[in-house]
Design a protein around this motif. Structure first.
Motif, short mmCIF file in Angstrom:
data_model
loop_
_atom_site.label_atom_id
_atom_site.label_comp_id
_atom_site.label_asym_id
_atom_site.label_seq_id
_atom_site.Cartn_x
_atom_site.Cartn_y
_atom_site.Cartn_z
N ARG A 37 54.15 43.83 -12.07
CA ARG A 37 52.88 44.26 -11.38
C ARG A 37 51.96 44.45 -12.57
NH1 ARG A 37 54.72 49.50 -8.61
NH2 ARG A 37 55.70 49.85 -10.74
N TYR A 53 48.74 45.51 -8.25
CA TYR A 53 49.02 44.11 -7.50
C TYR A 53 50.41 43.64 -7.96
CZ TYR A 53 44.20 44.18 -6.33
OH TYR A 53 42.78 44.50 -5.96
N THR A 54 51.18 43.14 -7.02
CA THR A 54 52.34 42.49 -7.38
C THR A 54 52.21 41.23 -8.23
OG1 THR A 54 52.41 40.93 -5.39
CG2 THR A 54 53.53 43.19 -5.24
N ALA A 56 53.20 38.12 -7.66
CA ALA A 56 52.57 37.05 -6.72
C ALA A 56 51.17 37.33 -6.29
CB ALA A 56 53.43 36.90 -5.58
N GLU A 57 50.69 38.67 -5.95
CA GLU A 57 49.48 38.63 -5.63
C GLU A 57 48.32 38.53 -6.90
OE1 GLU A 57 49.96 42.55 -2.50
OE2 GLU A 57 49.84 42.85 -4.61
N TRP A 58 48.83 38.79 -7.90
CA TRP A 58 47.94 38.71 -9.27
C TRP A 58 47.90 37.10 -9.47
CZ3 TRP A 58 44.40 41.33 -11.37
CH2 TRP A 58 43.80 40.87 -12.44
N GLN A 59 48.95 36.39 -9.50
CA GLN A 59 49.09 34.94 -9.73
C GLN A 59 48.08 34.23 -8.67
OE1 GLN A 59 53.03 34.18 -10.03
NE2 GLN A 59 53.04 34.28 -12.07
N ALA A 60 48.05 34.56 -7.27
CA ALA A 60 47.12 34.07 -6.44
C ALA A 60 45.87 34.44 -6.68
CB ALA A 60 47.40 34.64 -4.79
N PHE A 61 45.52 35.60 -6.96
CA PHE A 61 44.28 35.85 -7.39
C PHE A 61 43.63 34.94 -8.58
CE2 PHE A 61 41.39 38.42 -9.93
CZ PHE A 61 40.28 38.30 -9.19
#
Length: 75
Positions: A37, A53-54, A56-61
């Motif tokens: 996170r 952010y998780t 996955a959320e950070w990587q998507a951003f």
């Protein structure tokens, strides 16, 4: 909800692109718990709310940033 203890282990990073040495930008850093996170806060309001952010959320951003999805006009 993130605890103060969880935030105590965060090593905060400010972009080298910041025009004023970190006065008006965001800081981000991974939580030390190994979860992947990432915490984000405003550099001028370090005692204010932090968004976490998780992985996955950070990587998507980051993927969106790299792909230019956030290259919109800023005034």
């Amino acid at each position: 909800m993130i605890t103060p203890e969880e935030l105590a282990g965060v090593t905060w990073h400010i972009s080298t692109k910041s025009a004023n040495g970190g006065g008006q930008c965001v800081e981000a850093g991974p939580l030390a718990d190994g979860s992947g996170r990432v915490a984000v806060r405003h550099s001028r309001r370090r005692d204010a709310e932090v968004i976490v952010y998780t992985r996955a959320e950070w990587q998507a951003f980051l993927g969106g940033v790299k792909d230019g999805e956030f290259d919109f006009p800023v005034s």
